[in-house]
Design an enzyme around this catalytic site. Structure first.
Site, PDB file in Angstrom:
ATOM      1  N   ASP A  58      -2.759   5.343  12.261  1.00  0.00           N
ATOM      2  CA  ASP A  58      -1.866   4.666  11.428  1.00  0.00           C
ATOM      3  C   ASP A  58      -0.650   6.425  11.036  1.00  0.00           C
ATOM      4  O   ASP A  58       0.009   6.744  10.681  1.00  0.00           O
ATOM      5  CB  ASP A  58      -2.887   5.133   9.863  1.00  0.00           C
ATOM      6  CG  ASP A  58      -2.057   3.645   8.801  1.00  0.00           C
ATOM      7  OD1 ASP A  58      -1.043   4.033   9.058  1.00  0.00           O
ATOM      8  OD2 ASP A  58      -3.096   4.236   8.333  1.00  0.00           O
ATOM      9  N   HIS A  75       1.342   4.970   7.243  1.00  0.00           N
ATOM     10  CA  HIS A  75       0.676   6.082   5.582  1.00  0.00           C
ATOM     11  C   HIS A  75       0.634   6.963   5.567  1.00  0.00           C
ATOM     12  O   HIS A  75       1.004   7.885   7.094  1.00  0.00           O
ATOM     13  CB  HIS A  75      -0.751   5.214   4.482  1.00  0.00           C
ATOM     14  CG  HIS A  75      -0.967   3.797   5.033  1.00  0.00           C
ATOM     15  ND1 HIS A  75      -1.131   2.690   5.779  1.00  0.00           N
ATOM     16  CD2 HIS A  75      -0.207   3.110   3.768  1.00  0.00           C
ATOM     17  CE1 HIS A  75      -1.370   2.355   5.393  1.00  0.00           C
ATOM     18  NE2 HIS A  75      -0.533   1.978   4.539  1.00  0.00           N
ATOM     19  N   SER A 114       0.636  -1.204   0.254  1.00  0.00           N
ATOM     20  CA  SER A 114      -0.087  -0.320   0.123  1.00  0.00           C
ATOM     21  C   SER A 114       0.674   0.967   0.089  1.00  0.00           C
ATOM     22  O   SER A 114       0.752   2.255  -0.416  1.00  0.00           O
ATOM     23  CB  SER A 114      -1.014  -0.137   1.203  1.00  0.00           C
ATOM     24  OG  SER A 114      -0.511  -0.100   2.464  1.00  0.00           O
TER      25      SER A 114
END
Length: 428
Positions: free
Chosen positions: A404, A407, A160
């Site tokens: 998070d 990312h 990702s």
């Protein structure tokens, strides 16, 4: 090289006047036989290790001067200034030229990365420009990039984080493409953005280990007990063939602990043979498989191959002098220590990359984004992203618990990764 076979002499073949030659020690003969056996068994690995030259790689010493003319890399239109390491530098605030696009203007950003839409109160993370120590980065030129891609395919392969870099590239380019001349489609692991006027595609292929694994589903892949199949890169690699520019990444998914489970046979086998090896050995296996695939499938005269180094997380505030239990949540300042290196970035893995790439005769350009990204604890999505599961009352009381720190918000840091890619593609 095979050891010379010992010459056997019989007594009748010797002259009586000559002294008898000593027979070869049986212990030495056994040792030589074993060495020969190992060479045959592991010959491919030895070829991969010993028969190779240096690529463009940040951790290798500068090559010695040579009278041989350097091979011109595909798509190069110039070269980087002498003694210029574009990966070594500092972040400077630049509100005049950053960000290069607005979040609301790029419809391709996934809801996991749209930090402003999800309520992030500040925009400071968008205003930083990377400044190399002894030179300048060339300005990103969307028209040049698209003209270069005319009639060609560019693909990002990995997890990702590489998908975020793929989306960043689309956002950097899409404004110069008319609305009716662009489209994006996803089928399974493959997402394809098409610039119709240029007959060009920019693609992303989900393969977090590059090799086949039990985490290959592009949507449902949250598996704690991860298993990677040895020698299986062609399972995904068949989708990468005929690509002109390819950008690989793989790191975070290997970090399950000190050991990694390796499948020796097939996932379809009723009785599976699974062994555990060190994370470093498993990662080395993945890197060698990638290099062999590149050697067998990419034309070095017409194509370019890049590998993006590990993307840091900022999950431990104590790494930068913060409080225990602190992470990237609510961080808006950069880390100013030029020598900062987070505990999540395993130097042993960087050493594996240096070892394997440093011996590769296939020209792969490393995009060494690790150190520059280490400074950016402010740039993560943190809590400002779409949450796929409802948050519990306990989580809502403690935002650090669900932040998070893997990312990155877009626009933001990953746009700079693509600026470095642009620099190395056209000015290697």
């Amino acid at each position: 090289m095979k050891p010379s076979s010992p010459t056997s002499f019989t007594s009748s073949s010797l002259s009586p006047s000559l002294p008898r030659k000593k027979r070869l020690s049986p212990y030495l003969f056994t040792l030589l036989t074993f060495i020969l056996f190992v060479c045959v068994l592991y010959g491919e690995d030895f070829m991969c290790i010993f028969g190779q030259l240096e690529p463009t790689f940040a951790f290798q010493p500068s090559p010695k001067p040579s009278n041989k003319k350097a091979e011109k890399l595909a798509f190069a239109i110039g070269k980087t200034e002498e003694n210029c390491d574009v990966f070594s530098g500092k972040w400077v605030r630049d509100e005049a030229s950053r960000p290069q696009y607005e979040e609301r203007e790029c419809p391709y950003i996934q809801p996991q990365l749209t930090c402003q839409e999800r309520g992030r109160p500040d925009k400071d993370y968008q205003f930083w420009r990377w400044q190399p120590n002894h030179c300048n980065l060339p300005s990103f030129n969307a028209t040049l990039m698209l003209e270069t891609l005319r009639g060609k395919r560019m693909m990002y392969v990995g997890d990702s984080l590489n998908r975020g870099m793929f989306v960043s590239m689309i956002c950097l380019l899409h404004r110069v493409i008319p609305d009716d001349q662009k489209s994006i489609n996803t089928t399974g692991s493959l997402t394809v953005f098409t610039a119709k006027e240029y007959n060009a595609t920019i693609e992303f292929y989900w393969a977090p280990f590059l090799l086949e694994s039990n985490s290959d589903d592009a949507i449902v892949h949250r598996i704690s007990d991860r298993v990677v199949r040895k020698g299986s890169i062609n399972k995904h690699g068949r989708h990468w063939k005929n690509v002109d520019i390819i950008v690989f990444n793989t790191y975070l998914w290997w970090m399950t602990g000190l050991k990694m489970k390796i499948l020796q046979g097939s996932f379809e086998d009723k009785e599976k043979v699974i062994t555990e090896v060190s994370t470093e050995d498993a990662y080395r296996m993945g890197m060698k498989s990638m290099l062999r695939w590149v050697k067998n499938n990419m034309d070095r005269k017409k194509t370019r191959v890049f590998f993006t180094s590990m993307s840091p997380t900022h999950a431990k505030g104590i790494d930068w002098g913060g409080e225990p239990g602190q992470n990237c949540y609510n961080q808006t300042a950069l880390i100013e220590d030029p020598n900062y290196w987070g505990s999540d970035c395993r130097k042993s893995i960087m050493n594996v990359i240096g070892e394997v790439f440093g011996r590769s005769k296939t020209p792969i350009t490393l995009l060494n984004i690790t150190q520059m990204s280490n400074y950016r604890k402010d740039a993560h999505t943190s809590i400002y992203k779409k949450q796929w599961s409802p948050l519990t009352p306990e989580q809502l009381e403690n935002p650090t618990s669900y932040a998070d720190c893997v990312h990155w918000c877009l626009p933001g840091l990953q746009d700079t990764w693509n600026e470095l890619l642009f620099a190395k593609l056209f000015y290697p």
